[in-house]
Design a protein around this motif. Sequence first.
Motif, PDB file in Angstrom:
ATOM      1  N   GLY A  47       0.784  -1.226   0.000  1.00 38.24           N
ATOM      2  CA  GLY A  47       0.000   0.000   0.000  1.00 38.24           C
ATOM      3  C   GLY A  47       0.813   1.272   0.000  1.00 38.24           C
ATOM      4  O   GLY A  47       0.254   2.368  -0.101  1.00 38.24           O
ATOM      5  N   ILE A  48       2.139   1.157   0.086  1.00 40.17           N
ATOM      6  CA  ILE A  48       2.968   2.359   0.135  1.00 40.17           C
ATOM      7  C   ILE A  48       3.137   2.993  -1.243  1.00 40.17           C
ATOM      8  O   ILE A  48       3.474   4.167  -1.374  1.00 40.17           O
ATOM      9  CB  ILE A  48       4.353   2.044   0.750  1.00 40.17           C
ATOM     10  CG1 ILE A  48       5.043   3.336   1.193  1.00 40.17           C
ATOM     11  CG2 ILE A  48       5.227   1.285  -0.222  1.00 40.17           C
ATOM     12  CD1 ILE A  48       6.358   3.108   1.899  1.00 40.17           C
ATOM     13  N   GLY A  49       2.900   2.202  -2.305  1.00 39.27           N
ATOM     14  CA  GLY A  49       3.031   2.731  -3.662  1.00 39.27           C
ATOM     15  C   GLY A  49       4.313   2.299  -4.346  1.00 39.27           C
ATOM     16  O   GLY A  49       4.950   3.092  -5.042  1.00 39.27           O
ATOM     17  N   ILE A  54       8.468   2.566  -8.869  1.00 42.53           N
ATOM     18  CA  ILE A  54       9.339   1.781  -9.751  1.00 42.53           C
ATOM     19  C   ILE A  54       9.066   2.104 -11.211  1.00 42.53           C
ATOM     20  O   ILE A  54       9.995   2.334 -11.998  1.00 42.53           O
ATOM     21  CB  ILE A  54       9.146   0.274  -9.489  1.00 42.53           C
ATOM     22  CG1 ILE A  54       9.621  -0.084  -8.078  1.00 42.53           C
ATOM     23  CG2 ILE A  54       9.907  -0.560 -10.520  1.00 42.53           C
ATOM     24  CD1 ILE A  54       9.224  -1.477  -7.634  1.00 42.53           C
ATOM     25  N   ILE A  55       7.797   2.127 -11.593  1.00 38.00           N
ATOM     26  CA  ILE A  55       7.474   2.327 -13.008  1.00 38.00           C
ATOM     27  C   ILE A  55       7.867   3.716 -13.477  1.00 38.00           C
ATOM     28  O   ILE A  55       8.332   3.897 -14.615  1.00 38.00           O
ATOM     29  CB  ILE A  55       5.972   2.049 -13.273  1.00 38.00           C
ATOM     30  CG1 ILE A  55       5.739   1.787 -14.762  1.00 38.00           C
ATOM     31  CG2 ILE A  55       5.091   3.188 -12.798  1.00 38.00           C
ATOM     32  CD1 ILE A  55       6.389   0.545 -15.275  1.00 38.00           C
ATOM     33  N   VAL A  82      -3.255  -2.618 -12.014  1.00 37.11           N
ATOM     34  CA  VAL A  82      -2.539  -1.609 -11.229  1.00 37.11           C
ATOM     35  C   VAL A  82      -1.450  -0.957 -12.081  1.00 37.11           C
ATOM     36  O   VAL A  82      -1.314   0.274 -12.120  1.00 37.11           O
ATOM     37  CB  VAL A  82      -1.918  -2.247  -9.966  1.00 37.11           C
ATOM     38  CG1 VAL A  82      -1.103  -1.212  -9.193  1.00 37.11           C
ATOM     39  CG2 VAL A  82      -3.006  -2.838  -9.085  1.00 37.11           C
ATOM     40  N   ILE A  83      -0.679  -1.769 -12.789  1.00 33.89           N
ATOM     41  CA  ILE A  83       0.402  -1.238 -13.630  1.00 33.89           C
ATOM     42  C   ILE A  83      -0.166  -0.399 -14.765  1.00 33.89           C
ATOM     43  O   ILE A  83       0.329   0.694 -15.063  1.00 33.89           O
ATOM     44  CB  ILE A  83       1.256  -2.401 -14.174  1.00 33.89           C
ATOM     45  CG1 ILE A  83       1.902  -3.159 -13.011  1.00 33.89           C
ATOM     46  CG2 ILE A  83       2.321  -1.897 -15.140  1.00 33.89           C
ATOM     47  CD1 ILE A  83       2.506  -4.481 -13.396  1.00 33.89           C
ATOM     48  N   GLN A  84      -1.216  -0.896 -15.390  1.00 33.44           N
ATOM     49  CA  GLN A  84      -1.842  -0.148 -16.481  1.00 33.44           C
ATOM     50  C   GLN A  84      -2.385   1.193 -15.986  1.00 33.44           C
ATOM     51  O   GLN A  84      -2.261   2.220 -16.672  1.00 33.44           O
ATOM     52  CB  GLN A  84      -2.960  -0.983 -17.101  1.00 33.44           C
ATOM     53  CG  GLN A  84      -3.583  -0.357 -18.346  1.00 33.44           C
ATOM     54  CD  GLN A  84      -4.690  -1.221 -18.904  1.00 33.44           C
ATOM     55  OE1 GLN A  84      -5.526  -1.729 -18.156  1.00 33.44           O
ATOM     56  NE2 GLN A  84      -4.714  -1.402 -20.222  1.00 33.44           N
ATOM     57  N   ALA A 351      -3.099 -10.205  -3.945  1.00 33.14           N
ATOM     58  CA  ALA A 351      -3.775  -9.559  -5.059  1.00 33.14           C
ATOM     59  C   ALA A 351      -5.019  -8.782  -4.671  1.00 33.14           C
ATOM     60  O   ALA A 351      -5.307  -7.763  -5.267  1.00 33.14           O
ATOM     61  CB  ALA A 351      -4.140 -10.617  -6.107  1.00 33.14           C
ATOM     62  N   ILE A 352      -5.758  -9.247  -3.698  1.00 36.25           N
ATOM     63  CA  ILE A 352      -7.095  -8.716  -3.469  1.00 36.25           C
ATOM     64  C   ILE A 352      -7.134  -7.910  -2.176  1.00 36.25           C
ATOM     65  O   ILE A 352      -6.757  -8.392  -1.111  1.00 36.25           O
ATOM     66  CB  ILE A 352      -8.120  -9.867  -3.408  1.00 36.25           C
ATOM     67  CG1 ILE A 352      -8.081 -10.660  -4.717  1.00 36.25           C
ATOM     68  CG2 ILE A 352      -9.513  -9.328  -3.149  1.00 36.25           C
ATOM     69  CD1 ILE A 352      -8.938 -11.895  -4.711  1.00 36.25           C
TER      70      ILE A 352
END
Length: 458
Positions: A47-49, A54-55, A82-84, A351-352
């Motif tokens: 949850g920290i981001g 990274i991206i 999440v990445i998208q 994941a959830i």
Amino acid sequence: MVSLELFPYPSPRQGQIEIYDAVTNLISTNYSTSLEDRTIIIEAATGIGKTSAIISALLRAKEQRLIGRVWWFVWSHEHYSVIQREIGRINVRYGRNFKVLHIKGMKHLCPVYNQINAPEPLRYQWCRYLCNLPNCQYKLQFKLIDFADVIVLPQSYLITDLTNYIDERDVVVVDECHKLLETFIHVPRKEIEAELNDLPEHILLRKGYSYTLYLRDLLPLLDGRYCISTEDEYIYLIHFRRILERIPCKIVLVTATLPRVMRNIGYVCEIDDYPDELHKDIVILSCWKLPYRVRLREISAIANFLKQLVTTVRSYGKEIVVFTPSTEYATNLAKEVSTTIISEFTRYSHAIDIDADVICVVSLGFSPPFEPEVKLFVRAYGRRTYFEVAFHRTVQVIGRMRKRGLVILVDKRYTERQYIYCPRWFREVYRNAYVTSKPEKVLDIVREKLGNEVLIEI
């Protein structure tokens, strides 16, 4: 206010700044064939981001032509969204056009996958060697790799020849990297023994798949020391180091809970930052010690406590979710307790998000010690890692709780030196856990916390 280039949000957290800098430093170092010199491991709170930090660092490096493509291996398809989302925010905020490609498995795209008369692990062979379907979506997606900036794909592709697409200038990110410890291959015994008496080519032409070809492709990863033969099958454990060594570029490993056995494969970046809005209050109920052989024996007492706990929580209009380490135990508890009881530790810990005000974890997330996979795991990584991973499953579940809430751990073993297994960001929270051997005291704490309305949504 610190500003990070291509960061998708107005202001980063301190932990995100540290992650961004760690990735940037990796990119700036010269390439090395040594796994240790080209790998960093980021351990930070759920949850920290981590993803956004990274991206953004990697896309900045790509824009400066310091790296090639980004290969992002995920444990579950839920991570793709999440990445998208993060890349989409970067594109909108900075007017960029970074492209992300989601590589899916055969069962998601192949139109005849469910019609192939072969075990699931081997159906891809039919697609690779015999399928002549025009415009096959499964195969077409690989032709799009050259046009993508970020390729997101399941961790299972790490043990396939898809790694041949990866170039030295690329960067590989392995999300939930601790799951690499649990890479198992199952091969039916009768099938492989029958095939050893025949030519693989003939078997392939006749049936469309072959276990011997399947093992031939995996041979560089297999180690006879980590194999168990049961009456029905051969089970292999693929050591995580062998998986990573076949990656030819710089690697970023990401996790919230890094097992000690993985700490010597690269530079470890431990992020202390644990934002206050993610904080959890932890209560440990130590009146029961619940190893596998004892759990069912104490089920009546556990069920009675849970019924009181659920009633108390719901009297304040709040929600509670109970986690157990096995389906059998969850099924037995569900007969007595009217609430959501989840046995899928692994799924919910990676994941959830959990939308509950109170989480109760009964026992530790151990798999039964007599299972072949557990025996292989202990043989490869040691009994201490077995205990550590079980505790980490609980930490992962706690991290998926998207509220500042209350966590109740039911098992005396949570008081027995489990602190040494805590990731750095979680140590202070766990050190301050309230320990009691009285179920009534736990209920009193729940009433106090919920009555004071300390549970706030993020």
